[in-house]
Design an enzyme around this catalytic site. Structure first.
Site, PDB file in Angstrom:
ATOM      1  N   SER A 176       0.826  -1.263   0.165  1.00  0.00           N
ATOM      2  CA  SER A 176       0.045   0.143  -0.023  1.00  0.00           C
ATOM      3  C   SER A 176       0.975   1.259  -0.031  1.00  0.00           C
ATOM      4  O   SER A 176       2.176   1.380   0.438  1.00  0.00           O
ATOM      5  CB  SER A 176      -0.951   0.063   1.217  1.00  0.00           C
ATOM      6  OG  SER A 176      -1.427   1.396   1.403  1.00  0.00           O
ATOM      7  N   TYR A 189      -2.383  -1.195  10.171  1.00  0.00           N
ATOM      8  CA  TYR A 189      -2.512  -1.701   9.045  1.00  0.00           C
ATOM      9  C   TYR A 189      -1.407  -1.281   8.042  1.00  0.00           C
ATOM     10  O   TYR A 189      -0.706  -1.962   7.273  1.00  0.00           O
ATOM     11  CB  TYR A 189      -3.664  -0.957   8.334  1.00  0.00           C
ATOM     12  CG  TYR A 189      -3.672  -1.206   6.666  1.00  0.00           C
ATOM     13  CD1 TYR A 189      -4.269  -2.380   6.131  1.00  0.00           C
ATOM     14  CD2 TYR A 189      -3.339  -0.116   6.123  1.00  0.00           C
ATOM     15  CE1 TYR A 189      -4.591  -2.408   4.870  1.00  0.00           C
ATOM     16  CE2 TYR A 189      -3.778  -0.102   4.379  1.00  0.00           C
ATOM     17  CZ  TYR A 189      -4.252  -1.285   4.023  1.00  0.00           C
ATOM     18  OH  TYR A 189      -4.177  -1.360   2.584  1.00  0.00           O
TER      19      TYR A 189
END
Length: 285
Positions: A176, A189
Site C-alpha cells: 500500500s 495496517y
C-alpha cells in the site's frame, strides 16, 4: 481458529463488506481485449470476491487464466466474480475460508491442485484495516487480527503453494501507499504493509534461483468495499482520494493491469519490485 489465532473481526464493523451494496459501484471491467498473456495459467487470487481482487480475477481470465477465488464470507459477491470469469470462457472455483488460519492454506491450495492440476500465479491481495485515532485504542485482538490477515496469511499461502510453483511462476503481493507515506489512523495496517514490502523483497531473493518472480503492487486510495464498510471513518468517505494529485480515488480496473504485468512474461526481468498505481503520489519506492 487454531493456537493463538483470533477469529475474523466481521462483527466489530461491516468488514469485509459487500460490493453489491456499494454506491457508486466500483469499475472492475477490463478495459481492453485479451491477448493471451496468461493463456492456460492457473492463478489463486485472494480477496477476489470484490474490489481489486475481482478486477484482477476478471483481467486474468480475459488473458486466459483459470482462477481460484479465495475469500472470507461474502458469498454473493464471490458468485458474481465466478460468473465474470466464466463469461470470459475460463474456469473458476470458490474457496471460502479465513486466510489468517494456518490450517486453511494447505487445504485450500490442495483444492486448487485437485481441480486444475497446477498453480502458476499466487496473488496475495486480501487485507483488512480498522481506523483508530489513538494508538491506545488498538486492542490486542485487532492488532493480532490485522497482522494475521495481512501478513501471516501470505506466509501461510506461500508455504502451502511453494511445492506447486515451478520455474516461470509468479507471486504478486498487495502492499500500500501507506507503507511509504504512513497513515495517522491506520497504524497497525500500515505496519503490516511495511512488512509485506520487506517480505516481497526478501522472498524474491529467496526464490530467484528457482526462476520464481516475486513482486508487489502498492495502490493508493481505491474505491472498494474496504473503506466504506468500516475501514475508514464515515465522515471521511466523501473526501476519499481527493488528496491525491489526480484529485480522486482510483478504480479497481486501474490497478489490475499492474497485477497482470507482474504476473506475465512482460515482467520477466523484474523481481523484488513494487509498482505504484496511486493517483500521482510520489514515493521513495
Amino acid at each position: 481458529m487454531s493456537g493463538d489465532s483470533v477469529d475474523p473481526m466481521i462483527h466489530e464493523d461491516a468488514l469485509p463488506g459487500e460490493e453489491r451494496k456499494l454506491s457508486p459501484q466500483p469499475d472492475w471491467e477490463p478495459r481492453y481485449p485479451g491477448s493471451g498473456r496468461l493463456k492456460d495459467k492457473v492463478a489463486i487470487v485472494t480477496g477476489a470476491d470484490s474490489g481489486i481482487g475481482r478486477a484482477v480475477a476478471a483481467l486474468y481470465a480475459r488473458e486466459g487464466a483459470d482462477i481460484a477465488i479465495f475469500y472470507l464470507c461474502e458469498h454473493e459477491d464471490a458468485e458474481k466474480t465466478k460468473a465474470i470469469i466464466e463469461a470470459e470462457g475460463r474456469r473458476a472455483i470458490l474457496v471460502p475460508g479465513d486466510l489468517g488460519d494456518p490450517e486453511f492454506a494447505p487445504k485450500a491450495v490442495q483444492k486448487v491442485i485437485d481441480t486444475f492440476g497446477r498453480l502458476d500465479i499466487l496473488v496475495n491481495n486480501a487485507g483488512e484495516q480498522h481506523p483508530d485515532e489513538d494508538i491506545r485504542d488498538i486492542s490486542d485482538e485487532q492488532l493480532r487480527r490485522t497482522f494475521q490477515t495481512n501478513i501471516y496469511a501470505m506466509f501461510y499461502l506461500v508455504q502451502a503453494a511453494r511445492a506447486h510453483l515451478n520455474k516461470g511462476a509468479a507471486i504478486v503481493n498487495c502492499t500500500s501507499v501507506t507503507m511509504y507515506k504512513g497513515s495517522e489512523q491506520l497504524l497497525d495496517y500500515s505496519a503490516t504493509k511495511g512488512a509485506i514490502t520487506a517480505f516481497t523483497r526478501s522472498l524474491s531473493a529467496n526464490l530467484v534461483e528457482q526462476g520464481i518472480r516475486v513482486n508487489a503492487v502498492a495502490p493508493g486510495p481505491i474505491w472498494t468495499p474496504l473503506n466504506p464498510f468500516g475501514g475508514k471513518a464515515p465522515e471521511e468517505i466523501p473526501e476519499f482520494g481527493k488528496d491525491t494529485p489526480m484529485g480522486r480515488p482510483g478504480q479497481p480496473n486501474e490497478v489490475a493491469p499492474a497485477f497482470l504485468f507482474l504476473a506475465c512474461e512482460d515482467a520477466s526481468y523484474m523481481t523484488g519490485q513494487v509498482l505504484h498505481p496511486n493517483g500521482g503520489v510520489i514515493v521513495n519506492g
